[in-house]
Design a protein around this motif. Structure first.
Motif, PDB file in Angstrom:
ATOM      1  N   CYS A  65       0.617  -0.606  -0.271  1.00 28.46           N
ATOM      2  CA  CYS A  65      -0.059  -0.333  -0.420  1.00 28.46           C
ATOM      3  C   CYS A  65       0.941   1.219  -0.107  1.00 28.46           C
ATOM      4  O   CYS A  65       1.811   1.283  -0.500  1.00 28.46           O
ATOM      5  CB  CYS A  65      -0.960  -0.256   1.228  1.00 28.46           C
ATOM      6  SG  CYS A  65       0.235   0.225   2.800  1.00 28.46           S
ATOM      7  N   LYS A  66       0.588   2.184   0.506  1.00 24.26           N
ATOM      8  CA  LYS A  66       1.576   3.427   0.563  1.00 24.26           C
ATOM      9  C   LYS A  66       2.636   2.648   1.487  1.00 24.26           C
ATOM     10  O   LYS A  66       3.542   3.474   1.206  1.00 24.26           O
ATOM     11  CB  LYS A  66       0.627   4.528   0.749  1.00 24.26           C
ATOM     12  CG  LYS A  66       0.839   5.869   1.072  1.00 24.26           C
ATOM     13  CD  LYS A  66       0.405   7.164   1.201  1.00 24.26           C
ATOM     14  CE  LYS A  66       1.282   8.455   1.171  1.00 24.26           C
ATOM     15  NZ  LYS A  66       0.516   9.293   1.205  1.00 24.26           N
ATOM     16  N   SER A  67       2.292   2.929   2.742  1.00 25.03           N
ATOM     17  CA  SER A  67       3.156   2.652   3.699  1.00 25.03           C
ATOM     18  C   SER A  67       3.330   0.949   4.856  1.00 25.03           C
ATOM     19  O   SER A  67       4.660   0.835   5.361  1.00 25.03           O
ATOM     20  CB  SER A  67       3.253   3.696   4.838  1.00 25.03           C
ATOM     21  OG  SER A  67       1.586   3.156   5.560  1.00 25.03           O
ATOM     22  N   GLY A  68       2.582   1.120   4.276  1.00 28.27           N
ATOM     23  CA  GLY A  68       2.493  -0.363   4.639  1.00 28.27           C
ATOM     24  C   GLY A  68       1.427  -1.058   5.613  1.00 28.27           C
ATOM     25  O   GLY A  68       1.378  -2.789   6.360  1.00 28.27           O
ATOM     26  N   THR A  69       0.692  -0.257   6.067  1.00 25.92           N
ATOM     27  CA  THR A  69      -0.717  -0.658   7.881  1.00 25.92           C
ATOM     28  C   THR A  69      -1.038  -1.569   6.526  1.00 25.92           C
ATOM     29  O   THR A  69      -1.732  -2.332   7.456  1.00 25.92           O
ATOM     30  CB  THR A  69      -0.849   0.951   7.973  1.00 25.92           C
ATOM     31  OG1 THR A  69      -0.012   1.702   8.672  1.00 25.92           O
ATOM     32  CG2 THR A  69      -2.515   0.112   9.130  1.00 25.92           C
ATOM     33  N   ARG A  70      -2.114  -1.184   5.311  1.00 26.12           N
ATOM     34  CA  ARG A  70      -3.488  -1.442   4.620  1.00 26.12           C
ATOM     35  C   ARG A  70      -2.878  -2.732   4.610  1.00 26.12           C
ATOM     36  O   ARG A  70      -3.318  -4.297   4.346  1.00 26.12           O
ATOM     37  CB  ARG A  70      -3.866  -0.677   3.491  1.00 26.12           C
ATOM     38  CG  ARG A  70      -5.082  -0.083   4.034  1.00 26.12           C
ATOM     39  CD  ARG A  70      -5.071   1.127   2.705  1.00 26.12           C
ATOM     40  NE  ARG A  70      -3.681   2.099   2.626  1.00 26.12           N
ATOM     41  CZ  ARG A  70      -4.100   3.101   1.199  1.00 26.12           C
ATOM     42  NH1 ARG A  70      -5.068   2.897   1.192  1.00 26.12           N
ATOM     43  NH2 ARG A  70      -2.775   3.987   1.344  1.00 26.12           N
ATOM     44  N   SER A  71      -1.828  -2.918   3.761  1.00 20.05           N
ATOM     45  CA  SER A  71      -0.766  -4.089   3.474  1.00 20.05           C
ATOM     46  C   SER A  71      -0.657  -5.349   4.406  1.00 20.05           C
ATOM     47  O   SER A  71      -0.916  -6.558   3.815  1.00 20.05           O
ATOM     48  CB  SER A  71       0.593  -4.194   2.269  1.00 20.05           C
ATOM     49  OG  SER A  71       1.550  -3.122   3.032  1.00 20.05           O
ATOM     50  N   SER A  72      -0.316  -4.481   5.460  1.00 19.26           N
ATOM     51  CA  SER A  72      -0.131  -5.993   6.607  1.00 19.26           C
ATOM     52  C   SER A  72      -1.452  -6.299   6.787  1.00 19.26           C
ATOM     53  O   SER A  72      -1.553  -7.818   7.197  1.00 19.26           O
ATOM     54  CB  SER A  72      -0.112  -4.877   8.125  1.00 19.26           C
ATOM     55  OG  SER A  72       1.882  -4.635   7.574  1.00 19.26           O
ATOM     56  N   ALA A  73      -2.364  -5.593   7.745  1.00 24.75           N
ATOM     57  CA  ALA A  73      -4.278  -5.968   7.398  1.00 24.75           C
ATOM     58  C   ALA A  73      -4.172  -7.104   6.104  1.00 24.75           C
ATOM     59  O   ALA A  73      -4.671  -8.256   5.985  1.00 24.75           O
ATOM     60  CB  ALA A  73      -4.628  -5.155   7.343  1.00 24.75           C
ATOM     61  N   ARG A  87       3.875 -12.011   1.223  1.00 26.76           N
ATOM     62  CA  ARG A  87       4.454 -11.153   1.926  1.00 26.76           C
ATOM     63  C   ARG A  87       4.373  -8.947   1.484  1.00 26.76           C
ATOM     64  O   ARG A  87       3.962  -8.840   0.787  1.00 26.76           O
ATOM     65  CB  ARG A  87       6.217 -11.195   1.469  1.00 26.76           C
ATOM     66  CG  ARG A  87       7.536 -12.521   1.290  1.00 26.76           C
ATOM     67  CD  ARG A  87       8.096 -13.267   0.660  1.00 26.76           C
ATOM     68  NE  ARG A  87       8.718 -12.364   1.037  1.00 26.76           N
ATOM     69  CZ  ARG A  87      10.372 -12.012   1.012  1.00 26.76           C
ATOM     70  NH1 ARG A  87      10.942 -12.330  -0.071  1.00 26.76           N
ATOM     71  NH2 ARG A  87      10.803 -11.832   1.703  1.00 26.76           N
ATOM     72  N   ASN A  88       4.592  -8.821   2.915  1.00 25.50           N
ATOM     73  CA  ASN A  88       4.149  -7.480   3.232  1.00 25.50           C
ATOM     74  C   ASN A  88       5.072  -6.441   2.461  1.00 25.50           C
ATOM     75  O   ASN A  88       6.508  -7.052   3.265  1.00 25.50           O
ATOM     76  CB  ASN A  88       3.332  -7.240   4.734  1.00 25.50           C
ATOM     77  CG  ASN A  88       3.717  -5.792   4.725  1.00 25.50           C
ATOM     78  OD1 ASN A  88       3.338  -4.890   3.345  1.00 25.50           O
ATOM     79  ND2 ASN A  88       3.257  -4.722   5.449  1.00 25.50           N
ATOM     80  N   LEU A  89       5.530  -5.556   1.363  1.00 23.47           N
ATOM     81  CA  LEU A  89       6.278  -4.401   1.408  1.00 23.47           C
ATOM     82  C   LEU A  89       6.518  -3.240   2.379  1.00 23.47           C
ATOM     83  O   LEU A  89       5.489  -2.236   2.502  1.00 23.47           O
ATOM     84  CB  LEU A  89       5.773  -4.150  -0.166  1.00 23.47           C
ATOM     85  CG  LEU A  89       7.105  -3.297  -0.229  1.00 23.47           C
ATOM     86  CD1 LEU A  89       9.037  -3.816  -0.554  1.00 23.47           C
ATOM     87  CD2 LEU A  89       6.803  -2.480  -1.778  1.00 23.47           C
ATOM     88  N   GLU A  90       7.784  -3.906   3.049  1.00 17.35           N
ATOM     89  CA  GLU A  90       8.504  -2.607   4.323  1.00 17.35           C
ATOM     90  C   GLU A  90       8.172  -1.303   3.399  1.00 17.35           C
ATOM     91  O   GLU A  90       8.960  -0.931   2.728  1.00 17.35           O
ATOM     92  CB  GLU A  90       9.466  -3.304   4.962  1.00 17.35           C
ATOM     93  CG  GLU A  90       9.252  -4.951   5.546  1.00 17.35           C
ATOM     94  CD  GLU A  90      10.519  -4.583   5.927  1.00 17.35           C
ATOM     95  OE1 GLU A  90      11.564  -4.438   5.707  1.00 17.35           O
ATOM     96  OE2 GLU A  90      10.725  -6.164   6.571  1.00 17.35           O
ATOM     97  N   GLY A  91       7.652  -0.622   4.438  1.00 18.29           N
ATOM     98  CA  GLY A  91       7.412   0.642   3.758  1.00 18.29           C
ATOM     99  C   GLY A  91       6.422   1.651   2.393  1.00 18.29           C
ATOM    100  O   GLY A  91       6.209   2.879   2.251  1.00 18.29           O
ATOM    101  N   GLY A  92       5.678   0.066   2.339  1.00 10.10           N
ATOM    102  CA  GLY A  92       5.099   0.343   1.363  1.00 10.10           C
ATOM    103  C   GLY A  92       5.668   1.188  -0.955  1.00 10.10           C
ATOM    104  O   GLY A  92       6.828   0.940  -0.792  1.00 10.10           O
TER     105      GLY A  92
END
Length: 99
Positions: A65-73, A87-92
């Protein structure tokens, strides 16, 4: 699965790899900027899109996502649905564009 850094993703793309990347931001954000090869499935639409993603359950899927919050979800949701390599992209995309 451990998350992925922007540097690692850049290196893999430069080496010719084409990982599955899902951008969970809203369509207007995706239109403004995107990672080459990514597909846009907003976080709120993921439950309705699960059937379309069924073939990816045992493959590596990178969410961002933009910074990692939505993609963590998104990572947590997909993992709960039986996806084994999310895998989540750290820092989006913010971190990715800074590289």
């Amino acid at each position: 699965m451990p998350d992925i850094t922007a540097s690692e993703l850049h290196q893999r793309q430069q080496a010719g790899e084409t990982p599955t990347i899902i951008d969970v931001r809203e369509p207007w954000e995706f239109e403004e900027s995107r990672i080459s090869g990514s597909q846009n499935i907003p976080l709120g639409n993921l439950p309705q899109q699960l059937d379309d993603l069924e073939d990816l359950k045992d493959q590596e899927v990178i969410v961002h996502c933009k910074s990692g919050t939505r993609s963590s979800a998104a990572k947590a949701f997909l993992t709960q649905q039986g996806f084994t390599n999310v895998r989540n992209l750290e820092g989006g995309i913010t971190a990715y564009q800074a590289k």
